[in-house]
Design a protein around this motif. Structure first.
Motif, mmCIF file in Angstrom:
data_model
loop_
_atom_site.group_PDB
_atom_site.id
_atom_site.type_symbol
_atom_site.label_atom_id
_atom_site.label_comp_id
_atom_site.label_asym_id
_atom_site.label_seq_id
_atom_site.Cartn_x
_atom_site.Cartn_y
_atom_site.Cartn_z
ATOM 1 N N ALA A 185 0.829 -1.210 0.000
ATOM 2 C CA ALA A 185 0.000 0.000 0.000
ATOM 3 C C ALA A 185 0.859 1.254 0.000
ATOM 4 N N GLY A 216 1.021 3.669 -3.216
ATOM 5 C CA GLY A 216 0.573 5.032 -2.925
ATOM 6 C C GLY A 216 1.614 6.064 -3.331
ATOM 7 N N THR A 231 1.517 6.548 -6.962
ATOM 8 C CA THR A 231 0.331 7.322 -7.324
ATOM 9 C C THR A 231 0.581 8.818 -7.180
ATOM 10 N N ARG A 249 -3.060 5.437 -9.740
ATOM 11 C CA ARG A 249 -4.121 4.990 -8.825
ATOM 12 C C ARG A 249 -4.805 3.717 -9.319
ATOM 13 N N MET A 266 -2.573 0.893 -8.676
ATOM 14 C CA MET A 266 -2.530 0.668 -7.227
ATOM 15 C C MET A 266 -3.737 -0.154 -6.772
ATOM 16 N N LEU A 326 0.021 9.168 2.647
ATOM 17 C CA LEU A 326 0.434 7.828 2.234
ATOM 18 C C LEU A 326 0.514 6.882 3.423
ATOM 19 N N SER A 383 -2.988 5.984 4.682
ATOM 20 C CA SER A 383 -3.637 5.007 3.813
ATOM 21 C C SER A 383 -3.074 3.604 4.042
#
Length: 391
Positions: free
Chosen positions: A16, A20, A23, A31, A34, A334, A337
């Motif tokens: 993740a 991220g 992204t 995205r 991802m 980031l 998330s």
């Protein structure tokens, strides 16, 4: 047939965080890659009967669908808003009515986008080599959702089980696995026992209102109001989990049945503790950084000449300060998330997966492959309206 969950926190966190970062560096374009990589990780971790699910979505499909949806929505919202603004100023001498009608006009698109996103996800999900699917019907779902929400609001929430059941039945009766169609059985009245905590929260709210208005002091009323709010939060989680269990137990697929065993309290605690851990992990470094900056500031103020006062920040170029601020913001975003995936999304998914059972699995052997659904525009509308960002 039991379902296992084989994922671990550390690989998910780094996946993740890494996706991220890509992204952000690509200004959001990555995205779609991802989300695809994260879904493949989650799907492969869920293993009914020891055989993992498979997600075969294509990021290019998502990107092209998003671009098409943005063009359509921009035209629709632009033209509609222009007409609404003209009528609002002509009839009401203000723009308040236009904003309200514009918001109401987007609600059907929101339901439409959710159904299309679900259809794309199922069309790109496989198990034991067989595809899932969802028949077209996004506008039908949007119309039914608007009707049921209106009826539920007019009934002050008393008909919430009716809406939950009928919307789920509409989706389930159009869902397929291979050549077999799924059927949602039962009646909407069976969901009322899941409403008991919500009824209790409503009763506490009434008692709190009486205590605040007629009590000698506001303290008992405030305490009861806080207790009612906590009860309402638990009631919503309890309703969601218990209705999911009941609806799952009444689903059939060509003789195959399902059961789900989940704990509302466990789900609530995963969210509370998970977001708390993520928040602490974010705030502690920021607090340390703040104390360091304050220490340097006061140390410089304490000097006799004051010549070094705030030199650390004052002499830095403006573009560098903006760049550092932006990097700090995106770093927080980031890490947040990645931490919520690690401490909230994954534990919730694992809890549901391990509570799922497949009954009479021998009937699955008779199910054959279904044709591939193209699902033009993929999840484009869901992405554009930000209702397809979840796993």
């Amino acid at each position: 047939m039991r379902t296992d969950f084989a994922g671990r926190r550390a690989p998910l966190f780094w996946l993740a965080l890494k996706t991220g970062l890509f992204t952000v560096l690509t200004l959001g374009i990555y995205r779609f890659w991802m989300k695809t990589r994260l879904r493949r990780w989650y799907w492969s971790a869920i293993r009914p009967g020891g055989q993992p699910l498979e997600y075969v979505g294509d990021p290019i499909e998502k990107l092209l669908g998003f671009l098409i949806a943005v063009v359509i929505l921009a035209f629709y919202i632009g033209i509609v808003n222009l007409l609404l603004m003209f009528l609002s100023f002509s009839l009401f001498q203000g723009n308040g009515a236009a904003y309200l009608l514009s918001f109401l006009g987007v609600i059907p698109l929101w339901f439409y986008a959710r159904y299309r996103a679900r259809r794309y996800i199922l069309a790109r999900t496989r198990w034991r080599g067989l595809r899932f699917g969802l028949a077209p019907g996004a506008w039908g779902y949007a119309g039914r959702a608007l009707w049921h929400w209106t009826v539920t609001l007019l009934s002050l929430g008393l008909l919430l089980p009716r809406m939950t059941f009928h919307l789920e039945k509409y989706r389930t009766d159009r869902t397929s696995y291979g050549t077999a169609m799924m059927v949602q059985g039962g009646r909407w009245q069976m969901l009322y026992p899941a409403m008991r905590p919500l009824f209790g929260a409503a009763a506490l709210t009434g008692v709190a209102a009486l205590a605040l208005n007629f009590g000698p002091t506001p303290a008992p009323g405030i305490g009861l109001a806080m207790l009612a709010a906590a009860a309402a939060v638990y009631g919503l989680v309890h309703y969601r989990v218990r209705t999911l269990e009941m609806l799952t137990a009444n689903k059939t697929l060509d003789g195959v049945a399902l059961t789900l065993d989940a704990s509302p309290f466990r789900i609530l605690m995963i969210h509370v503790l998970g977001y708390l851990l993520a928040g602490v992990a974010i705030l502690l470094p920021l607090m340390v950084l703040g104390f360091v900056i304050m220490g340097l500031h006061f140390a410089e103020l304490a000097t006799e000449s004051g010549a070094t006062q705030i030199v650390l920040l004052e002499n830095l170029p403006r573009w560098l300060l903006i760049g550092v601020s932006a990097m700090l913001y995106f770093t927080i975003f980031l890490i947040w998330s990645a931490l919520t995936h690690t401490f909230v999304t994954m534990p919730v998914t694992r809890h549901y997966a391990r509570g799922l059972r497949v009954l009479n699995p021998a009937r699955i052997e008779a199910i054959r492959q279904r044709p591939r659904d193209e699902v033009v525009q993929a999840e484009g509308f869901a992405e554009a309206l930000d209702v397809g960002a979840s796993i």
